[in-house]
Design a protein around this motif. Sequence first.
Motif, PDB file in Angstrom:
ATOM      1  N   TYR A  50      64.564  13.575   3.196  1.00  0.00           N
ATOM      2  CA  TYR A  50      64.113  14.045   4.235  1.00  0.00           C
ATOM      3  C   TYR A  50      64.809  15.193   4.761  1.00  0.00           C
ATOM      4  CZ  TYR A  50      60.827  10.193   3.936  1.00  0.00           C
ATOM      5  OH  TYR A  50      59.822   9.143   3.313  1.00  0.00           O
ATOM      6  N   TYR A  51      64.438  16.356   5.431  1.00  0.00           N
ATOM      7  CA  TYR A  51      65.486  17.234   5.735  1.00  0.00           C
ATOM      8  C   TYR A  51      64.607  17.816   7.173  1.00  0.00           C
ATOM      9  CZ  TYR A  51      62.146  20.762   4.078  1.00  0.00           C
ATOM     10  OH  TYR A  51      61.194  21.676   3.521  1.00  0.00           O
ATOM     11  N   ALA A  52      65.533  18.431   8.066  1.00  0.00           N
ATOM     12  CA  ALA A  52      65.098  19.189   9.381  1.00  0.00           C
ATOM     13  C   ALA A  52      64.897  20.811   8.677  1.00  0.00           C
ATOM     14  CB  ALA A  52      66.040  19.183  10.219  1.00  0.00           C
ATOM     15  N   ASP A  53      63.754  21.133   8.888  1.00  0.00           N
ATOM     16  CA  ASP A  53      63.115  22.552   8.569  1.00  0.00           C
ATOM     17  C   ASP A  53      63.997  23.311   9.748  1.00  0.00           C
ATOM     18  OD1 ASP A  53      61.639  22.516  11.045  1.00  0.00           O
ATOM     19  OD2 ASP A  53      59.867  22.470   9.713  1.00  0.00           O
ATOM     20  N   ALA A  61      60.988  17.193   7.687  1.00  0.00           N
ATOM     21  CA  ALA A  61      60.133  17.337   6.716  1.00  0.00           C
ATOM     22  C   ALA A  61      60.403  16.515   5.479  1.00  0.00           C
ATOM     23  CB  ALA A  61      60.095  19.033   6.044  1.00  0.00           C
ATOM     24  N   GLY A  62      59.721  16.291   4.469  1.00  0.00           N
ATOM     25  CA  GLY A  62      59.795  15.697   3.457  1.00  0.00           C
ATOM     26  C   GLY A  62      58.874  14.219   3.419  1.00  0.00           C
ATOM     27  N   PRO A  63      59.016  13.281   2.333  1.00  0.00           N
ATOM     28  CA  PRO A  63      59.846  13.417   1.290  1.00  0.00           C
ATOM     29  C   PRO A  63      59.836  14.431   0.435  1.00  0.00           C
ATOM     30  CG  PRO A  63      58.292  11.673   0.658  1.00  0.00           C
ATOM     31  CD  PRO A  63      57.917  12.430   2.247  1.00  0.00           C
ATOM     32  N   ILE A  64      61.001  14.831  -0.216  1.00  0.00           N
ATOM     33  CA  ILE A  64      61.113  15.744  -1.063  1.00  0.00           C
ATOM     34  C   ILE A  64      62.249  15.538  -2.129  1.00  0.00           C
ATOM     35  CG2 ILE A  64      62.765  17.102   0.243  1.00  0.00           C
ATOM     36  CD1 ILE A  64      61.294  19.528  -0.812  1.00  0.00           C
ATOM     37  N   LEU A  82      70.384  19.583   7.998  1.00  0.00           N
ATOM     38  CA  LEU A  82      70.420  18.003   8.206  1.00  0.00           C
ATOM     39  C   LEU A  82      69.496  17.245   7.182  1.00  0.00           C
ATOM     40  CD1 LEU A  82      70.449  17.766  12.134  1.00  0.00           C
ATOM     41  CD2 LEU A  82      72.325  17.468  10.529  1.00  0.00           C
ATOM     42  N   VAL A  83      69.992  16.342   6.536  1.00  0.00           N
ATOM     43  CA  VAL A  83      68.997  15.668   5.589  1.00  0.00           C
ATOM     44  C   VAL A  83      69.471  14.016   5.840  1.00  0.00           C
ATOM     45  CG1 VAL A  83      69.340  17.284   3.938  1.00  0.00           C
ATOM     46  CG2 VAL A  83      70.991  15.585   3.905  1.00  0.00           C
ATOM     47  N   TRP A  84      68.552  13.131   5.299  1.00  0.00           N
ATOM     48  CA  TRP A  84      68.572  11.802   5.451  1.00  0.00           C
ATOM     49  C   TRP A  84      67.707  11.273   4.154  1.00  0.00           C
ATOM     50  CZ3 TRP A  84      65.016   8.086   5.561  1.00  0.00           C
ATOM     51  CH2 TRP A  84      65.278   6.622   5.842  1.00  0.00           C
ATOM     52  N   ARG A  85      68.252  10.104   3.776  1.00  0.00           N
ATOM     53  CA  ARG A  85      67.201   9.528   2.609  1.00  0.00           C
ATOM     54  C   ARG A  85      67.373   8.009   3.120  1.00  0.00           C
ATOM     55  NH1 ARG A  85      70.446   6.599  -0.962  1.00  0.00           N
ATOM     56  NH2 ARG A  85      72.689   7.547  -1.491  1.00  0.00           N
ATOM     57  N   PRO A  86      66.444   7.127   2.398  1.00  0.00           N
ATOM     58  CA  PRO A  86      66.566   5.721   2.670  1.00  0.00           C
ATOM     59  C   PRO A  86      67.922   5.186   1.753  1.00  0.00           C
ATOM     60  CG  PRO A  86      64.544   6.415   1.932  1.00  0.00           C
ATOM     61  CD  PRO A  86      65.220   7.590   1.701  1.00  0.00           C
ATOM     62  N   GLY A  87      68.704   4.379   2.310  1.00  0.00           N
ATOM     63  CA  GLY A  87      69.991   3.943   1.965  1.00  0.00           C
ATOM     64  C   GLY A  87      71.288   4.446   2.596  1.00  0.00           C
ATOM     65  N   LEU A  88      70.798   5.478   3.128  1.00  0.00           N
ATOM     66  CA  LEU A  88      72.007   6.687   3.769  1.00  0.00           C
ATOM     67  C   LEU A  88      72.377   5.781   5.144  1.00  0.00           C
ATOM     68  CD1 LEU A  88      73.618   8.803   3.163  1.00  0.00           C
ATOM     69  CD2 LEU A  88      72.139  10.414   4.340  1.00  0.00           C
ATOM     70  N   GLY A  89      71.580   4.992   5.691  1.00  0.00           N
ATOM     71  CA  GLY A  89      71.726   4.417   6.984  1.00  0.00           C
ATOM     72  C   GLY A  89      71.001   5.382   8.084  1.00  0.00           C
ATOM     73  N   GLY A  90      71.158   5.272   9.356  1.00  0.00           N
ATOM     74  CA  GLY A  90      70.321   5.757  10.395  1.00  0.00           C
ATOM     75  C   GLY A  90      70.755   7.215  10.850  1.00  0.00           C
ATOM     76  N   ASP A  91      71.747   7.731  10.460  1.00  0.00           N
ATOM     77  CA  ASP A  91      72.205   8.878  10.870  1.00  0.00           C
ATOM     78  C   ASP A  91      71.865  10.100   9.826  1.00  0.00           C
ATOM     79  OD1 ASP A  91      73.384   8.130  13.136  1.00  0.00           O
ATOM     80  OD2 ASP A  91      75.144   7.799  11.981  1.00  0.00           O
ATOM     81  N   TRP A  92      71.470  11.379  10.307  1.00  0.00           N
ATOM     82  CA  TRP A  92      71.329  12.569   9.605  1.00  0.00           C
ATOM     83  C   TRP A  92      72.295  13.137   9.265  1.00  0.00           C
ATOM     84  CZ3 TRP A  92      66.304  14.470   8.318  1.00  0.00           C
ATOM     85  CH2 TRP A  92      65.250  13.871   8.675  1.00  0.00           C
ATOM     86  N   HIS A  93      72.747  13.802   8.137  1.00  0.00           N
ATOM     87  CA  HIS A  93      74.010  14.306   7.863  1.00  0.00           C
ATOM     88  C   HIS A  93      73.672  15.704   7.442  1.00  0.00           C
ATOM     89  CE1 HIS A  93      76.223  10.689   7.798  1.00  0.00           C
ATOM     90  NE2 HIS A  93      75.074  10.089   7.373  1.00  0.00           N
ATOM     91  N   LYS A  94      74.723  16.802   7.729  1.00  0.00           N
ATOM     92  CA  LYS A  94      74.624  18.145   7.055  1.00  0.00           C
ATOM     93  C   LYS A  94      74.896  17.824   5.716  1.00  0.00           C
ATOM     94  CE  LYS A  94      76.301  20.814  11.111  1.00  0.00           C
ATOM     95  NZ  LYS A  94      77.305  21.698  11.604  1.00  0.00           N
ATOM     96  N   ILE A  95      74.218  19.024   4.964  1.00  0.00           N
ATOM     97  CA  ILE A  95      74.557  18.872   3.323  1.00  0.00           C
ATOM     98  C   ILE A  95      75.912  19.038   2.967  1.00  0.00           C
ATOM     99  CG2 ILE A  95      73.973  19.966   1.257  1.00  0.00           C
ATOM    100  CD1 ILE A  95      70.880  20.630   2.341  1.00  0.00           C
ATOM    101  N   ASN A  96      76.636  19.672   3.760  1.00  0.00           N
ATOM    102  CA  ASN A  96      78.065  20.038   3.589  1.00  0.00           C
ATOM    103  C   ASN A  96      78.811  19.019   3.674  1.00  0.00           C
ATOM    104  OD1 ASN A  96      77.967  22.677   2.982  1.00  0.00           O
ATOM    105  ND2 ASN A  96      78.135  23.654   5.191  1.00  0.00           N
ATOM    106  N   ASP A  97      78.288  17.841   4.509  1.00  0.00           N
ATOM    107  CA  ASP A  97      78.879  16.460   4.643  1.00  0.00           C
ATOM    108  C   ASP A  97      78.702  15.586   3.488  1.00  0.00           C
ATOM    109  OD1 ASP A  97      80.258  17.678   6.735  1.00  0.00           O
ATOM    110  OD2 ASP A  97      78.728  16.849   8.303  1.00  0.00           O
ATOM    111  N   LEU A  98      78.075  15.798   2.497  1.00  0.00           N
ATOM    112  CA  LEU A  98      77.537  14.985   1.517  1.00  0.00           C
ATOM    113  C   LEU A  98      77.885  15.566   0.118  1.00  0.00           C
ATOM    114  CD1 LEU A  98      74.047  14.016   2.735  1.00  0.00           C
ATOM    115  CD2 LEU A  98      76.127  12.781   2.946  1.00  0.00           C
TER     116      LEU A  98
END
Length: 82
Positions: A20-23, A29-32, A48-64
Motif C-alpha cells: 500500500y502506498y500514499a499517493d 492507494a493499493g494493494p499493488i 510512504l509504503v506499508w505492507r502486511p507483516g511490516l507492523g503498523g507504521d508507514w515507512h519511506k521507501i528510502n528507509d527500506l
Amino acid sequence: MQDPPPTPPSGLPAPTTTWYYADAGGAQAGPIDEARLRQTQGVDGNTLVWRPGLGGDWHKINDLPGLKARLFSGVEAGASVR
C-alpha cells in the motif's frame, strides 16, 4: 492518513510483494505489487509504503533498503519513476 489494513489472520502468510502506498495527495492507494509500484508515476524514495507483516507504521521507501533496491535499480534514488 488512514490506518493500515488489518494484518492477515495468524497462520496465513503475508504477501511479501503486495504494498500500500500514499499517493501524491496523501491518500492511501493499493494493494499493488512491486512491479506496478515501480511503474507508478510520482513514486519515489520519499513515498510512504506499508505492507502486511511490516507492523503498523508507514515507512519511506528510502528507509527500506531491500524495496528501494528492487524499485530503483538503475534509477537515482528519490527520482520519480514512470
